[in-house]
Design a protein around this motif. Structure first.
Motif, PDB file in Angstrom:
ATOM      1  N   GLY A 195      15.812 -12.569 -18.954  1.00 19.55           N
ATOM      2  CA  GLY A 195      14.799 -13.586 -19.218  1.00 19.55           C
ATOM      3  C   GLY A 195      15.139 -14.514 -20.363  1.00 19.55           C
ATOM      4  N   ASP A 196      16.148 -14.199 -21.166  1.00 21.04           N
ATOM      5  CA  ASP A 196      16.679 -15.124 -22.158  1.00 21.04           C
ATOM      6  C   ASP A 196      17.909 -15.758 -21.545  1.00 21.04           C
ATOM      7  N   MET A 197      17.891 -17.069 -21.370  1.00 23.33           N
ATOM      8  CA  MET A 197      18.967 -17.696 -20.606  1.00 23.33           C
ATOM      9  C   MET A 197      19.373 -19.038 -21.186  1.00 23.33           C
ATOM     10  N   VAL A 198      20.593 -19.432 -20.848  1.00 21.89           N
ATOM     11  CA  VAL A 198      21.090 -20.752 -21.210  1.00 21.89           C
ATOM     12  C   VAL A 198      21.802 -21.331 -19.995  1.00 21.89           C
ATOM     13  N   HIS A 199      21.607 -22.626 -19.783  1.00 26.23           N
ATOM     14  CA  HIS A 199      22.179 -23.319 -18.632  1.00 26.23           C
ATOM     15  C   HIS A 199      23.071 -24.445 -19.111  1.00 26.23           C
ATOM     16  N   ARG A 200      24.204 -24.607 -18.438  1.00 32.80           N
ATOM     17  CA  ARG A 200      25.043 -25.777 -18.613  1.00 32.80           C
ATOM     18  C   ARG A 200      25.524 -26.208 -17.243  1.00 32.80           C
ATOM     19  N   ALA A 221      35.022 -21.363 -24.082  1.00 35.59           N
ATOM     20  CA  ALA A 221      36.363 -21.180 -24.633  1.00 35.59           C
ATOM     21  C   ALA A 221      37.360 -20.770 -23.560  1.00 35.59           C
ATOM     22  N   CYS A 222      36.854 -20.151 -22.508  1.00 31.24           N
ATOM     23  CA  CYS A 222      37.708 -19.757 -21.372  1.00 31.24           C
ATOM     24  C   CYS A 222      37.811 -20.858 -20.315  1.00 31.24           C
ATOM     25  N   GLY A 223      37.229 -22.026 -20.585  1.00 28.71           N
ATOM     26  CA  GLY A 223      37.337 -23.146 -19.658  1.00 28.71           C
ATOM     27  C   GLY A 223      36.246 -23.204 -18.606  1.00 28.71           C
ATOM     28  N   VAL A 224      35.178 -22.399 -18.765  1.00 28.29           N
ATOM     29  CA  VAL A 224      34.065 -22.413 -17.810  1.00 28.29           C
ATOM     30  C   VAL A 224      33.039 -23.424 -18.317  1.00 28.29           C
ATOM     31  N   GLY A 225      32.838 -24.503 -17.569  1.00 28.96           N
ATOM     32  CA  GLY A 225      31.961 -25.564 -18.030  1.00 28.96           C
ATOM     33  C   GLY A 225      30.589 -25.587 -17.405  1.00 28.96           C
ATOM     34  N   GLU A 226      30.379 -24.814 -16.350  1.00 27.81           N
ATOM     35  CA  GLU A 226      29.089 -24.791 -15.655  1.00 27.81           C
ATOM     36  C   GLU A 226      28.679 -23.338 -15.459  1.00 27.81           C
ATOM     37  N   TYR A 227      27.470 -22.991 -15.921  1.00 33.85           N
ATOM     38  CA  TYR A 227      27.056 -21.594 -15.856  1.00 33.85           C
ATOM     39  C   TYR A 227      25.569 -21.472 -16.132  1.00 33.85           C
ATOM     40  N   VAL A 228      25.022 -20.327 -15.729  1.00 33.06           N
ATOM     41  CA  VAL A 228      23.744 -19.827 -16.226  1.00 33.06           C
ATOM     42  C   VAL A 228      23.997 -18.424 -16.733  1.00 33.06           C
ATOM     43  N   VAL A 229      23.717 -18.193 -17.997  1.00 31.05           N
ATOM     44  CA  VAL A 229      23.787 -16.853 -18.573  1.00 31.05           C
ATOM     45  C   VAL A 229      22.355 -16.374 -18.755  1.00 31.05           C
ATOM     46  N   ASP A 230      22.017 -15.259 -18.134  1.00 27.38           N
ATOM     47  CA  ASP A 230      20.643 -14.743 -18.156  1.00 27.38           C
ATOM     48  C   ASP A 230      20.676 -13.294 -18.619  1.00 27.38           C
ATOM     49  N   ALA A 231      20.054 -13.022 -19.750  1.00 35.40           N
ATOM     50  CA  ALA A 231      19.951 -11.655 -20.271  1.00 35.40           C
ATOM     51  C   ALA A 231      18.487 -11.241 -20.228  1.00 35.40           C
TER      52      ALA A 231
END
Length: 326
Positions: free
Chosen positions: A189-194, A177-187
């Motif tokens: 060991g629980d993570m999501v990649h785009r 929503a803030c315009g960030v299209g590429e990231y790894v969010v890691d909490a």
């Protein structure tokens, strides 16, 4: 260029990127992006984290969950509660009631309470046979305010089986929503990649941060891990309980699930401690690794990676050699 990390973080550092790291909900978070996040974006991320904690944390007196535990009655939950409760109802059914958010009091009784007493108050507390979250938390209205529910009795909920994964999804949605299209969010060991390039994630052996069981190539997907050493506080005491007995599970020591969304991957990673992988097929498209206490493993044939050894492919249940995804 792809980069390697662990789950929880193990392995080489990524190629040069921006990294934001912080503590939230008792977990170390890390967000990797091609460029540093703006302060306003980080403020919005922290607002998402704080709002979730204010609803679901059983470790703070002012949360909605704590009010439900004290009073029962009617409460308004955020819109995302519908997805979370839907998932819990499915996983309750698939595990025969072994996995349920109604397990909060059983966890607190074993010492994992709001004060972190870390000493059991007595013998384990099993749930009443056949009790389900739909019986205790009745959904009344879903509207622009969120989901209104009525607790038929005071009950201490614990959504840890899938909640952290959902929060990872919500943080990722806020980044988009803030315009960030590429990231790894890691909490933790629980993570999501785009992004266009896969990341290589090491599957850490429980209790040995220097060893990995295998590696997964994660791209535009979520990976969630659970292990008995993540939250343990005594001989045989850890956070994954069989609600039917009130006793921590012993047959499985770690699980990893790759799926489209972290909330489902997190829930399935917990469910794999309590059910045969075949029982969970059809909940959502996913692949998995289930590491048992005897050192053998169950590995989905379509896993996007490989397990190096002491693992079994597909339906096999005995230790075997290296097992690579096809």
């Amino acid at each position: 260029m792809p980069w390697t990390r662990g789950s929880s973080p193990v392995g080489s550092r990524p190629v040069p990127r921006a990294e934001a790291g912080f503590e939230a909900i008792g977990t170390r978070w890390r967000i990797d992006t091609p460029a540093p996040l703006a302060d306003a974006t980080l403020d919005r991320v922290h607002a998402v984290l704080d709002a979730y904690d204010l609803v679901w944390s059983r470790f703070r007196e002012d949360s909605v969950v704590s009010r439900i535990a004290r009073e029962g009655g009617t409460h308004v939950l955020p819109a995302h509660a519908t997805e979370l409760l839907d998932l819990f109802e499915v996983l309750e059914d698939r595990t025969g009631g072994a996995l349920t958010p109604l397990v909060g009091h059983s966890l607190a009784h074993l010492g994992y309470d709001a004060t972190y007493r870390l000493r059991p108050a007595g013998a384990p507390l099993p749930l009443r046979p056949g009790l389900r979250v739909r019986d205790v938390l009745v959904r009344r209205v879903r509207d622009e305010r969120g989901l209104t529910v009525t607790a038929t009795r005071p009950v201490l909920l614990d959504v840890g089986a899938a909640g952290k994964g959902q929060l990872v999804d919500l943080v990722a949605a806020e980044l988009r929503a803030c315009g960030v299209g590429e990231y790894v969010v890691d909490a933790g060991g629980d993570m999501v990649h785009r992004g266009p390039d896969a990341v290589r994630v090491g599957l850490q052996v429980p209790g040995d941060p220097g060893r990995v069981l295998g590696v997964v190539a994660l791209r535009d997907a979520a990976l969630c891990a659970s292990a008995v050493d993540r939250r343990s506080w005594g001989d045989g005491l850890h956070h994954v309980l069989d609600a039917r007995t009130g006793v921590p599970v012993t047959g499985v020591v770690a699980t990893w699930v790759v799926g489209e969304r972290a909330v489902v991957a997190d829930g399935l990673a917990t469910a794999l401690f309590l059910a045969d992988p075949d029982v969970l097929q059809g909940v959502a498209e996913h692949t998995y690794v289930q590491l048992r206490a005897d050192g053998s493993a169950r590995v989905a044939l379509a896993l996007p990676g490989e397990v190096f050894g002491d693992a079994s492919c597909g339906r096999a249940t005995t230790p075997a050699g290296a097992c690579a995804a096809r």
